[in-house]
Design a protein around this motif. Structure first.
Motif, PDB file in Angstrom:
ATOM      1  N   MET A   1     -39.223 -39.284 -34.463  1.00  0.00           N
ATOM      2  CA  MET A   1     -38.664 -39.389 -35.646  1.00  0.00           C
ATOM      3  C   MET A   1     -40.160 -40.314 -36.866  1.00  0.00           C
ATOM      4  SD  MET A   1     -35.690 -41.629 -38.611  1.00  0.00           S
ATOM      5  CE  MET A   1     -35.290 -39.994 -39.868  1.00  0.00           C
ATOM      6  N   ASN A   2     -40.493 -39.539 -37.848  1.00  0.00           N
ATOM      7  CA  ASN A   2     -41.820 -39.779 -37.913  1.00  0.00           C
ATOM      8  C   ASN A   2     -41.790 -41.219 -38.582  1.00  0.00           C
ATOM      9  OD1 ASN A   2     -41.964 -38.472 -40.828  1.00  0.00           O
ATOM     10  ND2 ASN A   2     -42.702 -36.893 -39.204  1.00  0.00           N
ATOM     11  N   GLN A   3     -43.078 -41.908 -39.477  1.00  0.00           N
ATOM     12  CA  GLN A   3     -42.492 -42.711 -40.928  1.00  0.00           C
ATOM     13  C   GLN A   3     -41.900 -42.272 -41.887  1.00  0.00           C
ATOM     14  OE1 GLN A   3     -43.104 -46.290 -40.321  1.00  0.00           O
ATOM     15  NE2 GLN A   3     -42.487 -46.598 -42.445  1.00  0.00           N
ATOM     16  N   GLN A   4     -42.941 -41.356 -42.278  1.00  0.00           N
ATOM     17  CA  GLN A   4     -42.317 -40.488 -43.693  1.00  0.00           C
ATOM     18  C   GLN A   4     -41.214 -39.870 -43.602  1.00  0.00           C
ATOM     19  OE1 GLN A   4     -44.437 -36.864 -44.232  1.00  0.00           O
ATOM     20  NE2 GLN A   4     -43.792 -36.475 -46.431  1.00  0.00           N
ATOM     21  N   GLN A   5     -40.792 -40.018 -42.369  1.00  0.00           N
ATOM     22  CA  GLN A   5     -38.798 -39.247 -43.231  1.00  0.00           C
ATOM     23  C   GLN A   5     -38.182 -40.662 -43.091  1.00  0.00           C
ATOM     24  OE1 GLN A   5     -38.901 -37.539 -38.637  1.00  0.00           O
ATOM     25  NE2 GLN A   5     -38.206 -35.366 -39.353  1.00  0.00           N
ATOM     26  N   LYS A   6     -37.833 -41.836 -42.274  1.00  0.00           N
ATOM     27  CA  LYS A   6     -38.014 -43.002 -42.777  1.00  0.00           C
ATOM     28  C   LYS A   6     -37.654 -43.389 -43.811  1.00  0.00           C
ATOM     29  CE  LYS A   6     -37.898 -45.006 -37.613  1.00  0.00           C
ATOM     30  NZ  LYS A   6     -39.399 -46.395 -36.547  1.00  0.00           N
ATOM     31  N   GLU A   7     -38.611 -43.332 -44.568  1.00  0.00           N
ATOM     32  CA  GLU A   7     -39.231 -44.061 -45.687  1.00  0.00           C
ATOM     33  C   GLU A   7     -38.216 -42.640 -47.033  1.00  0.00           C
ATOM     34  OE1 GLU A   7     -43.082 -43.921 -46.753  1.00  0.00           O
ATOM     35  OE2 GLU A   7     -43.946 -45.482 -45.363  1.00  0.00           O
ATOM     36  N   THR A   8     -38.275 -41.175 -46.183  1.00  0.00           N
ATOM     37  CA  THR A   8     -37.159 -40.638 -47.020  1.00  0.00           C
ATOM     38  C   THR A   8     -36.174 -40.761 -47.479  1.00  0.00           C
ATOM     39  OG1 THR A   8     -38.831 -38.573 -47.157  1.00  0.00           O
ATOM     40  CG2 THR A   8     -36.512 -38.112 -47.503  1.00  0.00           C
ATOM     41  N   ILE A   9     -35.830 -41.444 -46.017  1.00  0.00           N
ATOM     42  CA  ILE A   9     -33.945 -41.599 -45.922  1.00  0.00           C
ATOM     43  C   ILE A   9     -33.705 -42.926 -46.591  1.00  0.00           C
ATOM     44  CG2 ILE A   9     -32.072 -42.688 -44.213  1.00  0.00           C
ATOM     45  CD1 ILE A   9     -32.946 -39.626 -44.747  1.00  0.00           C
ATOM     46  N   ASP A  10     -34.219 -44.019 -46.343  1.00  0.00           N
ATOM     47  CA  ASP A  10     -34.615 -45.314 -47.169  1.00  0.00           C
ATOM     48  C   ASP A  10     -34.313 -45.147 -48.161  1.00  0.00           C
ATOM     49  OD1 ASP A  10     -34.554 -46.432 -44.737  1.00  0.00           O
ATOM     50  OD2 ASP A  10     -36.496 -47.265 -44.444  1.00  0.00           O
ATOM     51  N   LEU A  11     -35.282 -44.381 -48.610  1.00  0.00           N
ATOM     52  CA  LEU A  11     -34.971 -43.682 -50.246  1.00  0.00           C
ATOM     53  C   LEU A  11     -34.300 -43.351 -50.818  1.00  0.00           C
ATOM     54  CD1 LEU A  11     -36.722 -43.914 -52.824  1.00  0.00           C
ATOM     55  CD2 LEU A  11     -37.685 -41.928 -52.406  1.00  0.00           C
ATOM     56  N   LEU A  12     -33.788 -42.401 -49.879  1.00  0.00           N
ATOM     57  CA  LEU A  12     -32.444 -41.934 -50.338  1.00  0.00           C
ATOM     58  C   LEU A  12     -31.390 -43.411 -50.555  1.00  0.00           C
ATOM     59  CD1 LEU A  12     -32.491 -38.718 -48.620  1.00  0.00           C
ATOM     60  CD2 LEU A  12     -32.034 -39.008 -51.317  1.00  0.00           C
ATOM     61  N   LEU A  13     -31.113 -43.559 -49.601  1.00  0.00           N
ATOM     62  CA  LEU A  13     -30.039 -44.712 -49.135  1.00  0.00           C
ATOM     63  C   LEU A  13     -30.336 -45.679 -50.438  1.00  0.00           C
ATOM     64  CD1 LEU A  13     -30.022 -44.889 -44.948  1.00  0.00           C
ATOM     65  CD2 LEU A  13     -28.231 -43.640 -47.021  1.00  0.00           C
ATOM     66  N   ARG A  14     -30.817 -46.262 -50.288  1.00  0.00           N
ATOM     67  CA  ARG A  14     -31.924 -47.343 -51.156  1.00  0.00           C
ATOM     68  C   ARG A  14     -30.731 -46.575 -53.247  1.00  0.00           C
ATOM     69  NH1 ARG A  14     -36.613 -48.259 -49.726  1.00  0.00           N
ATOM     70  NH2 ARG A  14     -37.332 -46.392 -51.148  1.00  0.00           N
ATOM     71  N   GLU A  15     -31.425 -45.463 -53.423  1.00  0.00           N
ATOM     72  CA  GLU A  15     -30.871 -44.396 -55.090  1.00  0.00           C
ATOM     73  C   GLU A  15     -29.187 -44.124 -54.638  1.00  0.00           C
ATOM     74  OE1 GLU A  15     -33.386 -40.905 -55.032  1.00  0.00           O
ATOM     75  OE2 GLU A  15     -34.886 -42.095 -55.533  1.00  0.00           O
ATOM     76  N   GLY A  16     -28.506 -44.779 -53.179  1.00  0.00           N
ATOM     77  CA  GLY A  16     -27.222 -44.164 -53.160  1.00  0.00           C
ATOM     78  C   GLY A  16     -26.870 -43.081 -52.580  1.00  0.00           C
ATOM     79  N   ASN A  17     -27.660 -42.268 -52.510  1.00  0.00           N
ATOM     80  CA  ASN A  17     -27.742 -40.836 -51.879  1.00  0.00           C
ATOM     81  C   ASN A  17     -27.430 -40.773 -50.601  1.00  0.00           C
ATOM     82  OD1 ASN A  17     -27.755 -38.307 -52.342  1.00  0.00           O
ATOM     83  ND2 ASN A  17     -29.182 -37.103 -53.549  1.00  0.00           N
ATOM     84  N   ASP A  18     -26.153 -41.330 -50.317  1.00  0.00           N
ATOM     85  CA  ASP A  18     -25.856 -41.597 -49.022  1.00  0.00           C
ATOM     86  C   ASP A  18     -25.710 -40.226 -48.250  1.00  0.00           C
ATOM     87  OD1 ASP A  18     -25.601 -43.719 -49.273  1.00  0.00           O
ATOM     88  OD2 ASP A  18     -23.774 -44.292 -48.598  1.00  0.00           O
ATOM     89  N   SER A  19     -24.908 -39.248 -48.977  1.00  0.00           N
ATOM     90  CA  SER A  19     -24.906 -37.922 -48.356  1.00  0.00           C
ATOM     91  C   SER A  19     -25.847 -36.858 -47.923  1.00  0.00           C
ATOM     92  CB  SER A  19     -23.962 -36.663 -49.384  1.00  0.00           C
ATOM     93  OG  SER A  19     -23.874 -35.579 -49.390  1.00  0.00           O
ATOM     94  N   ASP A  20     -27.277 -37.065 -49.777  1.00  0.00           N
ATOM     95  CA  ASP A  20     -28.350 -36.016 -48.797  1.00  0.00           C
ATOM     96  C   ASP A  20     -28.945 -37.029 -46.981  1.00  0.00           C
ATOM     97  OD1 ASP A  20     -28.120 -34.395 -50.640  1.00  0.00           O
ATOM     98  OD2 ASP A  20     -29.660 -35.251 -52.100  1.00  0.00           O
ATOM     99  N   ALA A  21     -29.066 -38.146 -47.465  1.00  0.00           N
ATOM    100  CA  ALA A  21     -29.754 -39.298 -46.248  1.00  0.00           C
ATOM    101  C   ALA A  21     -29.201 -38.918 -45.219  1.00  0.00           C
ATOM    102  CB  ALA A  21     -29.373 -40.399 -46.478  1.00  0.00           C
ATOM    103  N   PHE A  22     -27.919 -38.381 -44.866  1.00  0.00           N
ATOM    104  CA  PHE A  22     -27.725 -37.869 -43.656  1.00  0.00           C
ATOM    105  C   PHE A  22     -27.392 -36.484 -43.588  1.00  0.00           C
ATOM    106  CE2 PHE A  22     -24.004 -41.346 -44.662  1.00  0.00           C
ATOM    107  CZ  PHE A  22     -24.457 -41.922 -42.929  1.00  0.00           C
ATOM    108  N   LYS A  23     -27.440 -36.059 -44.754  1.00  0.00           N
ATOM    109  CA  LYS A  23     -28.011 -34.525 -44.389  1.00  0.00           C
ATOM    110  C   LYS A  23     -29.112 -34.048 -43.528  1.00  0.00           C
ATOM    111  CE  LYS A  23     -24.780 -32.326 -48.426  1.00  0.00           C
ATOM    112  NZ  LYS A  23     -25.039 -31.600 -49.313  1.00  0.00           N
ATOM    113  N   HIS A  24     -30.246 -35.108 -44.001  1.00  0.00           N
ATOM    114  CA  HIS A  24     -31.739 -34.491 -43.580  1.00  0.00           C
ATOM    115  C   HIS A  24     -32.043 -35.129 -42.244  1.00  0.00           C
ATOM    116  CE1 HIS A  24     -33.996 -33.521 -47.169  1.00  0.00           C
ATOM    117  NE2 HIS A  24     -34.277 -34.624 -47.868  1.00  0.00           N
TER     118      HIS A  24
END
Length: 162
Positions: A1-24
Motif C-alpha cells: 500500500m502506498n502513501q497516496q492510497q493511505k491518504e485517499t482512505i484517510d480522507l474518505l474516512l474523515r469525510e464519513g464516506n466509509d463505504s467508498d473507503a472499503f470499496k477502494h
C-alpha cells in the motif's frame, strides 16, 4: 500500500464516506492479495469501525505476509484485542504473548495482555502486569512515593500480612 492510497482512505474516512473507503481497499486488495500492509490497513479500518469479525482475518494475513516493525506491533495488538472483544480469549492470550516475545518493552501490548489475562481468570497475573507497567511508566509522584510497596504487593496480591 502506498502513501497516496493511505491518504485517499484517510480522507474518505474523515469525510464519513466509509463505504467508498472499503470499496477502494477491497479493490486494491484484489490485485495485491500478498500485500501485508494493505491487509493491515483494512484490518485496522474494520477494527476502528467496530467490525472486529471482518478485521481479524486481515490482521492474521498481514502478520503472515510480513510487516515492518511498527505495523507488526500494531497488528499483534490489534489482533489480540480483536480476539478478546470477540470472546476468543485463548487466541488473544497466545497472540499477545507472542507479540510480547518480539516486543517485550511495548507497554501497550502489556496493558492489552492484562485485559486478556483478566478474561481468562488469571486475575493476579493481570494485576501484576498492569501494576508493573504503571510503575515503569508513571510520572505521578503520588504513585511513585509508594513504588516499593506496590512492586512488592503486585507479586503477592493475596498475601495477608500478619
Amino acid at each position: 500500500m502506498n502513501q497516496q492510497q493511505k491518504e485517499t482512505i484517510d480522507l474518505l474516512l474523515r469525510e464519513g464516506n466509509d463505504s467508498d473507503a472499503f470499496k477502494h481497499l477491497h479493490k486494491w486488495l484484489e490485485g495485491n492479495s500478498h500485500d501485508g500492509d494493505l491487509h493491515y490497513y483494512l484490518a485496522s479500518t474494520y477494527d476502528s469501525k467496530g467490525n472486529e469479525k471482518k478485521a481479524y482475518p486481515h490482521y492474521e494475513k498481514a502478520i503472515e505476509l510480513g510487516l515492518d516493525e511498527e505495523e507488526l506491533k500494531g497488528a499483534f495488538l490489534g489482533l489480540g484485542s480483536t480476539y478478546r472483544t470477540l470472546g476468543m480469549y485463548e487466541e488473544s492470550k497466545s497472540t499477545l504473548e507472542f507479540g510480547l516475545t518480539k516486543f517485550p518493552e511495548d507497554n501497550a501490548l502489556k496493558v492489552f495482555y492484562s485485559l486478556t489475562l483478566y478474561n481468562v481468570r488469571e486475575h493476579e497475573k493481570a494485576m501484576e502486569v498492569l501494576l508493573t507497567c504503571l510503575l515503569e511508566t508513571t510520572q505521578d509522584q503520588n504513585i511513585l512515593q509508594y513504588r516499593n510497596a506496590l512492586a512488592l504487593y503486585s507479586k503477592q496480591l493475596n498475601r495477608i500480612w500478619v
